[in-house]
Each structure stands twice: as C-alpha cells, then as structure tokens.
Design an enzyme around this catalytic site. Structure first.
Site, short mmCIF file in Angstrom:
data_model
loop_
_atom_site.label_atom_id
_atom_site.label_comp_id
_atom_site.label_asym_id
_atom_site.label_seq_id
_atom_site.Cartn_x
_atom_site.Cartn_y
_atom_site.Cartn_z
N GLY A 184 42.73 47.93 41.84
CA GLY A 184 41.79 47.23 40.96
C GLY A 184 40.51 46.82 41.68
N ALA A 242 44.71 44.49 42.10
CA ALA A 242 45.26 43.52 41.17
C ALA A 242 46.37 42.77 41.90
CB ALA A 242 45.81 44.24 39.95
N GLU A 284 38.38 49.77 41.49
CA GLU A 284 37.98 49.91 40.07
C GLU A 284 36.93 48.88 39.69
OE1 GLU A 284 42.13 49.72 38.82
OE2 GLU A 284 41.90 51.70 37.92
N GLU A 313 47.91 52.78 43.86
CA GLU A 313 48.89 52.33 42.86
C GLU A 313 50.16 53.16 42.85
OE1 GLU A 313 45.62 52.62 42.32
OE2 GLU A 313 44.88 51.03 41.00
C1 HXC Z 1 48.88 40.32 45.98
C2 HXC Z 1 48.22 40.83 48.14
C3 HXC Z 1 47.64 42.04 47.70
C4 HXC Z 1 47.69 42.34 46.29
C5 HXC Z 1 47.37 41.88 49.84
N1 HXC Z 1 48.02 40.77 49.45
N2 HXC Z 1 47.11 42.66 48.78
N3 HXC Z 1 48.83 39.98 47.29
N4 HXC Z 1 48.33 41.45 45.48
N5 HXC Z 1 47.14 43.43 45.78
C6 HXC Z 1 48.49 39.67 50.32
C7 HXC Z 1 49.65 40.10 51.20
O1 HXC Z 1 50.87 40.04 50.50
C8 HXC Z 1 49.57 39.08 52.29
O2 HXC Z 1 50.13 37.88 51.84
C9 HXC Z 1 48.07 38.86 52.45
O3 HXC Z 1 47.47 39.32 51.25
C10 HXC Z 1 47.50 39.67 53.61
O4 HXC Z 1 47.89 41.01 53.44
P1 HXC Z 1 48.60 41.86 54.61
O5 HXC Z 1 49.33 42.98 53.96
O6 HXC Z 1 49.39 40.98 55.51
O7 HXC Z 1 47.32 42.41 55.41
P2 HXC Z 1 47.18 43.78 56.20
O8 HXC Z 1 48.41 44.05 57.02
O9 HXC Z 1 45.87 43.69 56.91
O10 HXC Z 1 47.10 44.93 55.09
C11 HXC Z 1 46.04 44.95 54.20
C12 HXC Z 1 46.34 45.91 53.00
C13 HXC Z 1 47.69 45.53 52.38
C14 HXC Z 1 46.38 47.35 53.52
C15 HXC Z 1 45.17 45.78 52.03
O11 HXC Z 1 47.68 44.14 52.11
C16 HXC Z 1 47.99 46.24 51.10
O12 HXC Z 1 48.39 47.43 51.15
N6 HXC Z 1 47.83 45.59 49.97
C17 HXC Z 1 48.17 46.10 48.67
C18 HXC Z 1 47.14 47.09 48.23
C19 HXC Z 1 47.47 47.68 46.86
O13 HXC Z 1 48.55 48.28 46.72
N7 HXC Z 1 46.60 47.52 45.89
C20 HXC Z 1 46.81 48.01 44.56
C21 HXC Z 1 47.45 46.94 43.74
S1 HXC Z 1 47.86 47.52 42.13
P3 HXC Z 1 51.11 36.98 52.75
O14 HXC Z 1 51.53 35.86 51.85
O15 HXC Z 1 52.20 37.86 53.21
O16 HXC Z 1 50.22 36.53 53.89
C22 HXC Z 1 46.40 47.51 41.31
C23 HXC Z 1 46.49 47.96 39.88
C24 HXC Z 1 45.17 47.98 39.23
O17 HXC Z 1 45.39 47.16 41.79
C25 HXC Z 1 45.34 48.09 37.77
C26 HXC Z 1 44.20 47.54 36.98
C27 HXC Z 1 43.76 46.18 37.33
#
Ligand code: HXC
Length: 258
Positions: A109, A65, A112, A132
């Site tokens: 998400g 998400a 999911e 998360e």
């Molecule tokens: C918003 C995101 C994002 C996310 C990545 N980006 N994931 N933006 N929401 N979930 C953005 C980063 O900020 C970055 O933007 C760009 O995408 C590239 O990501 P990087 O981190 O630079 O890439 P990398 O180093 O290759 O790492 C990849 C990654 C990491 C391991 C996937 O991005 C990451 O850990 N992302 C978050 C994963 C996460 O926590 N997901 C769960 C979210 S909560 P910029 O502008 O800096 O280039 C969730 C709740 C669900 O899903 C509930 C129900 C829907």
C-alpha cells in the site's frame, strides 16, 4: 488541526504531510489514512496552498497497509467496511497536484499510495515493491493497475509475482519516479519543486493536472480534444493576461490564481 499519525505544515504555498508512525514504518492503518484524507481536503480548500507533498521517514515512506489491522479481516469486514476506497480515495480525487517524496521502503500500500500521487520524487535509498503475494493477498489499491501503466507489463508482473523490490535508480529508469535525489536533500528538493508549481497560476496548474490524467483515461483523440478545450479556456483567465503581459514587459509575472 491536531493529528495522531501525521504531521502537517504550510510553507511557500505548499502543504506538507509527513506520515508519522515511525515504530511501525508508517504502516497505513485506517486512522492514518483518515488523517491523510482530512489533511488533503484541508489543503485543497485552502486558497493559500497550490501544491501538496506527502512524505514519510528516512527509513520508510510506508511499509504497506497495516498487517496487524488486516490479519483477522473477514470478507464482510473488508467489503462492508469499504476497506481502501473509503479513505484512500481523497489522494486520487484531490484537484491540486500531490507529490510523493519517498525515502526507504515504499511497499504494498505504500508503493500504491506513492503511485496515487501525481509524481514521485525518490531518495537514492528508496525501495519500491509489491510484496503482498508473500502474505497470501494481492495489491488492492492500484498496484496491479498503476504499476503496468507506469513501468510496463514485464516489470509490473515481475514485481507483483516475485515480490522483488526495485531501487531508486531502476525505478527512475523504468518511469516510476520523476527524479532521484540524495536522501538528505529529498524533502528540500521536493518542497522546492512544489513551491515552483505553487507559484504558477493555480487554475492552470489544475487544468494541466486534469489534462495529463486524461491521457490515462481516454483515447488520444479524446485527450487532445479535452486539452484543446482547456487551452481555449485558459484565455478566460486573468493570469493568462498577466503572464503574457509580464513576458512582453520583461518582468516577473504576479499571478493572482484566477
Ligand atoms: C504492520 C509493520 C508493517 C506493516 C513493518 N511493520 N511493516 N506493521 N504492517 N505493513 C512493523 C514490524 O512488524 C515491526 O514491528 C516494525 O514495523 C519494524 O519492522 P521490521 O520488520 O522489524 O523492520 P526491518 O527488519 O527493517 O524490515 C523492514 C521491512 C519489513 C522489510 C519493510 O518490515 C516488512 O517486510 N514489512 C512488511 C512489508 C509488506 O509486506 N507490506 C505489504 C503489506 S500488505 P515490531 O513491533 O516488531 O517492532 C499491503 C496491502 C495493500 O500493503 C492493499 C491496499 C491498501
């Protein structure tokens, strides 16, 4: 229809939805999920479509998400806005089969969303995770519910509590994914399987989907009864007559999806 966050395509009775927010690794903002819901509704209403595939990019199916969208949410924003259920529901309620073709990250998400689909085909590069907990939240679109059903309690607890990602091979071994394929063949192989499904009688395909899902929603006896009723109902279909006549005549069946 023109979309901002996704691309859609139709081929061989298959509808393809490609998540297309590459810079954000397909982070699932509301606009994107609204569009996925609309595209699914469109394909569901289209008599020329028998199966749907959702895919992302080589690097990410979806990294979760959209954190930037959620970070300042209040409880009321989440609750009153009906966050998640409002526009994610269509993936679950779609009556035609939906296959997730996952390469790269399927996190939070994203994992999911993949699990809401009827099955997952994974590239050998796929990584599944529920991270998360690292953000001070928990899975909210089925992670704590669908994951234990798919891979068992031990691995689901491990993934949700430690945020450990699992690769494609472990995901297949654990029952999360149906097939693992080389990354460069992922979309083609998934589309081929979807075209096979779409070539069969659509009402039968829909009945099978309903029956398999019953296995998760009811007791074995209830599920068996439901399956038997659907099985009996299949004899009302023109496609049953055609399928069996074709077998006897030693020719390919020409289903009319009725
Ligand atoms: C918003 C995101 C994002 C996310 C990545 N980006 N994931 N933006 N929401 N979930 C953005 C980063 O900020 C970055 O933007 C760009 O995408 C590239 O990501 P990087 O981190 O630079 O890439 P990398 O180093 O290759 O790492 C990849 C990654 C990491 C391991 C996937 O991005 C990451 O850990 N992302 C978050 C994963 C996460 O926590 N997901 C769960 C979210 S909560 P910029 O502008 O800096 O280039 C969730 C709740 C669900 O899903 C509930 C129900 C829907």
């Amino acid at each position: 229809m023109e979309y901002t966050y996704i691309l859609t395509e139709k081929k061989d009775r298959v509808g393809l939805i490609t998540l297309n927010r590459p810079k954000q690794l397909n982070a699932l903002c509301d606009g994107l999920m609204d569009e996925v819901g609309a595209a699914l509704a469109d394909f569901e209403a289209d008599d020329g479509i028998g199966c749907i595939v959702i895919t992302g990019s080589e690097k990410a199916f979806a990294a979760g998400a959209d954190i930037t969208m959620m970070k300042d949410f209040s409880y009321m924003d989440a609750y009153k806005g009906d966050y998640i259920t409002r526009n994610w529901e269509k993936v679950k309620t779609c009556r035609k089969p939906v296959i997730a073709a996952v390469a790269g990250f399927a996190l939070g998400g994203g994992c999911e969303l993949a699990m809401m689909c009827d099955m997952i085909f994974a590239a050998d590069t796929a990584k599944f995770g529920q991270p998360e907990i690292k953000l001070g939240i928990l899975p909210g679109a089925g992670g704590t519910q669908r994951l234990p059903r798919a891979i068992g309690k031990a691995k689901a607890m491990d993934m949700c509590l430690t945020a450990r990602m699992i690769g494609a091979e472990e995901a297949e071994r654990s029952g999360l994914v149906a097939r693992v394929v080389p990354a460069d063949k992922l979309v083609d192989e998934t589309l081929a399987a979807a075209a096979t499904i779409a070539s069969f009688s659509l009402p039968v395909v829909m009945m099978i989907k309903e029956c398999v899902n019953r296995a998760y929603e009811s007791s074995l006896n209830e599920g068996l009864l439901f399956e038997r009723r659907e099985f009996h109902a299949a004899f009302a279909l023109a496609d049953q007559k055609e399928g069996m006549a074709a077998f006897v005549d030693k020719r390919a069946a020409a289903f009319k999806h009725e």
